[in-house]
Structures are given as C-alpha cells and as structure tokens.
Write a protein that holds these residues in place. Sequence first.
Motif, PDB file in Angstrom:
ATOM      1  N   UNK A   1      23.201 -18.696   8.201  1.00  0.00           N
ATOM      2  CA  UNK A   1      24.495 -18.194   8.664  1.00  0.00           C
ATOM      3  C   UNK A   1      25.559 -18.349   7.576  1.00  0.00           C
ATOM      4  N   UNK A   2      25.525 -19.476   6.883  1.00  0.00           N
ATOM      5  CA  UNK A   2      26.462 -19.695   5.774  1.00  0.00           C
ATOM      6  C   UNK A   2      26.266 -18.649   4.685  1.00  0.00           C
ATOM      7  N   UNK A   3      25.011 -18.351   4.385  1.00  0.00           N
ATOM      8  CA  UNK A   3      24.718 -17.326   3.369  1.00  0.00           C
ATOM      9  C   UNK A   3      25.297 -15.982   3.767  1.00  0.00           C
ATOM     10  N   UNK A   4      25.111 -15.604   5.019  1.00  0.00           N
ATOM     11  CA  UNK A   4      25.605 -14.308   5.487  1.00  0.00           C
ATOM     12  C   UNK A   4      27.129 -14.245   5.413  1.00  0.00           C
ATOM     13  N   UNK A   5      27.804 -15.290   5.880  1.00  0.00           N
ATOM     14  CA  UNK A   5      29.269 -15.297   5.886  1.00  0.00           C
ATOM     15  C   UNK A   5      29.841 -15.283   4.471  1.00  0.00           C
ATOM     16  N   UNK A   6      29.283 -16.114   3.597  1.00  0.00           N
ATOM     17  CA  UNK A   6      29.795 -16.197   2.228  1.00  0.00           C
ATOM     18  C   UNK A   6      29.549 -14.892   1.482  1.00  0.00           C
ATOM     19  N   UNK A   7      28.346 -14.362   1.594  1.00  0.00           N
ATOM     20  CA  UNK A   7      28.010 -13.147   0.848  1.00  0.00           C
ATOM     21  C   UNK A   7      28.753 -11.924   1.379  1.00  0.00           C
ATOM     22  N   UNK A   8      29.024 -11.893   2.677  1.00  0.00           N
ATOM     23  CA  UNK A   8      29.795 -10.767   3.207  1.00  0.00           C
ATOM     24  C   UNK A   8      31.238 -10.800   2.724  1.00  0.00           C
ATOM     25  N   UNK A   9      31.752 -11.996   2.483  1.00  0.00           N
ATOM     26  CA  UNK A   9      33.102 -12.096   1.922  1.00  0.00           C
ATOM     27  C   UNK A   9      33.118 -11.707   0.448  1.00  0.00           C
ATOM     28  N   UNK A  10      32.066 -12.072  -0.272  1.00  0.00           N
ATOM     29  CA  UNK A  10      32.026 -11.791  -1.705  1.00  0.00           C
ATOM     30  C   UNK A  10      31.642 -10.349  -2.007  1.00  0.00           C
ATOM     31  N   UNK A  11      30.770  -9.778  -1.181  1.00  0.00           N
ATOM     32  CA  UNK A  11      30.266  -8.428  -1.436  1.00  0.00           C
ATOM     33  C   UNK A  11      30.538  -7.566  -0.200  1.00  0.00           C
TER      34      UNK A  11
ATOM     35  N   UNK B   1      19.991 -20.708  -0.354  1.00  0.00           N
ATOM     36  CA  UNK B   1      20.137 -19.390   0.264  1.00  0.00           C
ATOM     37  C   UNK B   1      21.363 -18.647  -0.260  1.00  0.00           C
ATOM     38  N   UNK B   2      22.469 -19.355  -0.430  1.00  0.00           N
ATOM     39  CA  UNK B   2      23.665 -18.698  -0.964  1.00  0.00           C
ATOM     40  C   UNK B   2      23.422 -18.245  -2.404  1.00  0.00           C
ATOM     41  N   UNK B   3      22.776 -19.090  -3.199  1.00  0.00           N
ATOM     42  CA  UNK B   3      22.453 -18.697  -4.566  1.00  0.00           C
ATOM     43  C   UNK B   3      21.531 -17.493  -4.611  1.00  0.00           C
ATOM     44  N   UNK B   4      20.535 -17.490  -3.726  1.00  0.00           N
ATOM     45  CA  UNK B   4      19.624 -16.342  -3.656  1.00  0.00           C
ATOM     46  C   UNK B   4      20.375 -15.085  -3.222  1.00  0.00           C
ATOM     47  N   UNK B   5      21.274 -15.248  -2.242  1.00  0.00           N
ATOM     48  CA  UNK B   5      22.038 -14.098  -1.771  1.00  0.00           C
ATOM     49  C   UNK B   5      22.950 -13.531  -2.843  1.00  0.00           C
ATOM     50  N   UNK B   6      23.618 -14.397  -3.581  1.00  0.00           N
ATOM     51  CA  UNK B   6      24.517 -13.921  -4.639  1.00  0.00           C
ATOM     52  C   UNK B   6      23.743 -13.196  -5.731  1.00  0.00           C
ATOM     53  N   UNK B   7      22.567 -13.711  -6.053  1.00  0.00           N
ATOM     54  CA  UNK B   7      21.751 -13.061  -7.075  1.00  0.00           C
ATOM     55  C   UNK B   7      21.225 -11.713  -6.591  1.00  0.00           C
ATOM     56  N   UNK B   8      20.907 -11.626  -5.307  1.00  0.00           N
ATOM     57  CA  UNK B   8      20.331 -10.393  -4.759  1.00  0.00           C
ATOM     58  C   UNK B   8      21.389  -9.334  -4.500  1.00  0.00           C
ATOM     59  N   UNK B   9      22.458  -9.703  -3.805  1.00  0.00           N
ATOM     60  CA  UNK B   9      23.466  -8.727  -3.394  1.00  0.00           C
ATOM     61  C   UNK B   9      24.364  -8.291  -4.545  1.00  0.00           C
ATOM     62  N   UNK B  10      24.377  -9.045  -5.624  1.00  0.00           N
ATOM     63  CA  UNK B  10      25.199  -8.666  -6.778  1.00  0.00           C
ATOM     64  C   UNK B  10      24.701  -7.376  -7.421  1.00  0.00           C
TER      65      UNK B  10
END
Length: 270
Positions: free
Chosen positions: A138-148, A48-57
């Motif tokens: 939840x981890x995906x949301x927290x990590x991606x909100x910090x990165x993006x 999920x984190x990998x998918x989020x980073x690829x999508x939100x980037x």
Amino acid sequence: MLKKKKMRTNQFFDVRRFGMMCRRELLEPWKTHLLRFVACYAVLAVILVGYGMETYNHLSPGTPLEYSHALMQFFMVIFYAMGMLFASSFMERMKTKTGRIAFLITPASAFEKYLSRWLLVTVVFIVAFAIAFGLADLTKVLVCRMLYSNVAEQITFVPWSEVFTHPYAGWRLGVVASSFCFLQSLFVLGSVIWPKNAWIKTCAALIVILLLHVQAVMVVYQVRGSFHRGFYLTDEDMNRLVIGVGIVWAVFNWTLAYFRFKESEIINRW
C-alpha cells in the motif's frame, strides 16, 4: 479438593492454561513484537518502493505493466530470511538467569510453553509478515502514485491473484510451505541448543554441514566415476519428494527441539 487441583496442574495440556500462556507470550513483550513488526514492514516498504520507482520511472502511459518474477523470488528470500531470524528468537526468554527462572516458574507444562512459543514464531509470524507486506505494498502504491501521477492508473498492487490461480499454484505453495517449515525448524532447534546468538551459531552449523555434504558427494562421485543416469523424476514427482522430505524433517526437528526444550528446564535452571 486439594488433590484434585494438584492433578489438574500436572496435566500435559489444558486449553485454558494454554490460552493464558499464549496471551502472556503475546502481550508481555508487546514492545519487542511491535519493533520487529515495524522493522519487517520497513524492509519490505523500502524494497517495494525502490522497485516501484525503478519500474514506473520508465513506464509510458497506456503501457501494460508486468511484474517481474525476480520480485516474487526476492519476496520469498525475504520471507525465508525473516522466518529464520524470528525462529532463532525461540529461546530468547531464557538467555539470562532471571528470564530462565521467570519462564520456568510459569504455571504451565513444558508442552504448553513450547507450543505457545512455536505458534508465536510460526503462525503469528506468517500472519504478521502478510500484514506487513500488505502495508508495504500500500505504501508503494501511494508513494509511486504521488511521484508518477501520469501513470497513476497503472500503479497497482502486487497481483497475488496470478500466483494463486496459476495451474501449478498448489505445487508451488506446497514446496514453499514445506521449505519454510524445514528451514524454520532448523533455527528453532538451533535456538533450543544455543539460546545465545542462535542465528549466528545455527547459520555456522548449517554452513559446515552443507560443506561436509558437498565434500561427501564429491568423494562418491570420484569413487564411482559418475552418477547413475537412468533415474529420472517428473516435475510432479520432484514436488512430492520435496514436500514430503521437507515436512518429515520439519516434524523431526520440531520434535527433537521439544525434547531438548524439556531438558533445558532442568539443565538451564541455574
């Protein structure tokens, strides 16, 4: 008094005794259960984190986000794969002689032992997988909100509400549930037949059966020249067929596994 107590211990099913058996199955190997839960969470979190980073980037502020159907499909593949992996551990308590003796002398009927293990690899697994997925999301949301941080408001949880409110949600859930039960029952049966290396042996057996089935279909096709083309099924009829066949085969496999489990109490005693 002694006779009455003896009759009680020979019962096919006793709620109190079954509850104690379930408690033992959950609490005694709690470290193993915890490690499996953490592994399940870790796999889902990485995906999920990998998918989020690829999508939100590549997401611009204000752009509506649509979750890919591929993510949902990949989620189902992980769900099936982990379900089969957990089901293959059905007989892990009887891999060694010491484990077999400890399991066999447990004061519970064969049905209670089987049902407690079945609940562990079926119902408990589904609940644990849902919790692990929620934590991974939840981890995906927290990590991606910090990165993006520039698109933080657009980073949301996986919209499962859209799945359950879909017009064909009932049929889809029915197909998923029956398919999962069918596949899971195969690995429960495989674990009872092959307590050691159940995952590998069951997969090998299924591959051989699948190849034989494909070969048989090809032979029939060559003999007849073509299949009958006048037989059609609507989507609803196909869903009913898949759900019905999946449930029937799952119940058959679970029942067969139970009787094989009863035999193993004598065969695998030594």
